[in-house]
Design an enzyme around this catalytic site. Structure first.
Site, PDB file in Angstrom:
ATOM      1  N   THR A   1      28.108 -10.002  31.288  1.00  0.00           N
ATOM      2  CA  THR A   1      27.889  -9.120  32.434  1.00  0.00           C
ATOM      3  C   THR A   1      27.287  -9.886  33.613  1.00  0.00           C
ATOM      4  O   THR A   1      27.734  -9.756  34.748  1.00  0.00           O
ATOM      5  CB  THR A   1      26.964  -7.951  32.038  1.00  0.00           C
ATOM      6  OG1 THR A   1      27.675  -7.079  31.141  1.00  0.00           O
ATOM      7  CG2 THR A   1      26.513  -7.154  33.259  1.00  0.00           C
TER       8      THR A   1
ATOM      9  N   CYS B   1      28.888  -2.131  25.570  1.00  0.00           N
ATOM     10  CA  CYS B   1      27.959  -2.240  26.709  1.00  0.00           C
ATOM     11  C   CYS B   1      27.710  -0.889  27.351  1.00  0.00           C
ATOM     12  O   CYS B   1      26.762  -0.711  28.108  1.00  0.00           O
ATOM     13  CB  CYS B   1      28.515  -3.200  27.745  1.00  0.00           C
ATOM     14  SG  CYS B   1      28.867  -4.829  27.059  1.00  0.00           S
TER      15      CYS B   1
END
Length: 520
Positions: free
Chosen positions: A219, A460
């Protein structure tokens, strides 16, 4: 003991709602499937629970039930009393809580010899239920329930740490290592850091035009790729990870029904970019469907317009061979924990001629692109994973026949089942499967209680309510997309585990569709 099924089902239903809060609402149909209760019976129970002010109903798409009060403010006694009059141990026709009765025997006038014994027990049970809250039961369940997930089919989420990496990391954990320090320990840390950097480049076949910046996650690397280059016009596909889509709200490139990027659509967007340099970001392989994107074709179109190209290759290592020079992308994201390495280490591999600005400001570590003390232990493990990647990938190849076997058997059970992206080139271990008429959430709970770990998309985004954007982008309806779950196999999964998965899938599919058929 005179405690009816109605009371037990009420407590079970309330416990299921409590387990999903505050992230999602609970549908009665899901409770019915998980607890094997008729929906009509549950509707009667929840009408009473709602009337007692214990639950609230939310109407409309995505609606369901939620607790009207906190779980620690609802006693089990309240739940039972909401659906039936009393907890009875004695046969008294008109017993009161003080123990007085009009009689235990048939005449209604004579108190039985053991009346006070049973009445005392009844009072103790009443007190026990009054002092026990829904939260107490939930915590007790979590504390006493052993982990049942002995079949792990969620390797796209994260993989187990390879034993040889674990061994070396444990030895390294004994040492305080900060690569910014100038003493001996600091020099050793610097050695581990640069050794890992070399291993990443060697694994990706990156030549001297590329460099590696370590990050804490995929990320963060994706964020650096998109936000770190100024004065560009980002063009991203609609199926990207939320770490890309969350920062680019426009210029979304559509995909074909197969899940592959629509190259004609990309070319159209590139033509429209006249003032600023286009920055194209398309993932190498989709985390939910496993569909592999035509990156070389994307790069060819992008370079004709002078674009910069980034690919999120997080799902590719350990599953397919990668050559960054052959792909000719300008930037690439990879993450260690997706192919046997540790959590907490990822990287952005980028061409040195790019003008990337840091998004984390501080001590200027990592070529002043990413400040913060290096996680040397995780980075070392990352480097080891890169060195072992070919071995890992060869072991991963055996998952493809297992994946194909699962898909074939499911089609024999339910001809209406959909395998999203099956017509495209996919990762060998990944299958996104629809179970007709059964929500992904209900499936995940069912498999979890049967000792099988699967998912419905990106880990996520776990704990958040989100639309299944990948499947809908492929042209499927919301109702179809909501039935999609993902299995992602790993190097240790077996045909026997696949057979177990198929049987559990079949049991839920047949039972749920029978309930729907009976209700019609």
């Amino acid at each position: 003991m005179f405690l009816t099924s109605k009371a037990r089902y009420a407590v079970m239903g309330m416990l299921e709602i409590a387990s999903k809060e505050p992230f999602s609402l609970t549908k009665l149909a899901d409770i019915a499937l998980n607890q094997e209760i008729e929906v009509l019976f549950l509707e009667q129970i929840f009408a009473k629970l709602k009337g007692a002010g214990l639950v609230e109903a939310v109407r409309g798409p995505g609606g369901g039930y939620r607790l009207a009060k906190r779980a620690d403010a609802i006693s089990i006694s309240e739940i039972i009393r909401a659906v039936e009059e009393d907890i009875k141990i004695t046969r008294c026709a008109h017993q009161t809580h003080s123990g007085r009765s009009n009689g235990c025997l048939a005449s209604g006038k004579v108190t039985c010899a053991t009346h006070h014994l049973w009445a005392g027990l009844e009072n103790q049970i009443e007190e026990y239920f009054s002092n026990k809250t829904l939260l107490d039961v939930q915590n007790q369940r979590l504390a006493k329930t052993p982990s049942l997930n002995n079949i792990y089919f969620d390797h796209n989420s994260t993989t187990s740490l390879l034993p040889e990496i674990k061994k070396e990391m444990l030895e390294l954990f004994q040492r305080p290592l900060n690569a910014s320090s100038t003493h001996a320990n600091g020099r050793d840390a610097k050695h581990y850091l640069e050794n890992a950097r070399s291993r990443v480049k060697e694994f990706l076949k990156a030549d001297s035009q590329y460099n590696v910046v370590f990050t804490s996650s995929g990320t963060e690397a994706n964020n650096l790729a998109i936000l770190g280059i100024k004065n560009v016009n980002p063009l991203v596909s609609v199926i990207e990870h939320s770490s890309i889509l969350g920062i680019v709200s426009h210029a979304i490139i559509k995909v074909l029904p197969t899940g592959a990027v629509d190259l004609a659509e990309l070319e159209k967007f590139l033509t429209m970019c006249s003032e600023r340099t286009p920055l194209v970001s398309v993932m190498l392989a989709n985390n939910e469907t496993g569909v592999i994107q035509p990156i070389k074709d994307i790069v060819y179109l992008a370079k004709k317009k002078g674009a910069i190209v980034h690919t999120d290759a997080t799902q590719a290592p350990g599953k397919i061979a990668i050559d960054i020079n052959d792909l000719a992308v300008d930037m690439m994201t990879i993450s260690a924990h997706k192919f046997g390495g540790p959590l907490g280490a990822a990287a952005l591999i980028y061409k040195k001629n790019l003008d990337i600005k840091p998004i984390i400001i501080g001590g200027g570590q990592e070529y002043r692109l990413r400040s913060g003390t290096h996680n040397i232990h995780a980075i070392h493990g990352f480097g080891l994973a890169c060195s072992l990647e070919e071995k890992y990938r060869n072991l991963m190849a055996k998952t493809e026949p297992i994946r194909d076997y699962i898909e074939e058997e499911i089609l024999n059970i339910a001809s209406q089942a959909v395998f999203f992206g099956k017509g495209a080139v996919r990762l060998p271990n990944t299958s996104s499967i629809s179970m007709p008429n059964v929500t992904a959430e209900a499936q995940i709970i069912h498999f979890d209680t049967n000792g099988i770990a699967i998912s419905n998309g990106s880990a996520c985004s776990s704990g958040t309510s989100k639309l299944p954007h990948v499947h809908m982008a492929m042209g499927y309806s919301l109702e179809e997309a909501k039935t999609a779950t993902r299995i992602s196999l790993g190097i240790n999964n077996t045909h026997e585990e696949a057979k177990r998965f198929i049987q559990v899938w079949k049991d839920l599919y047949l039972r749920s569709n029978k309930l729907i058929k009976d209700a019609i």
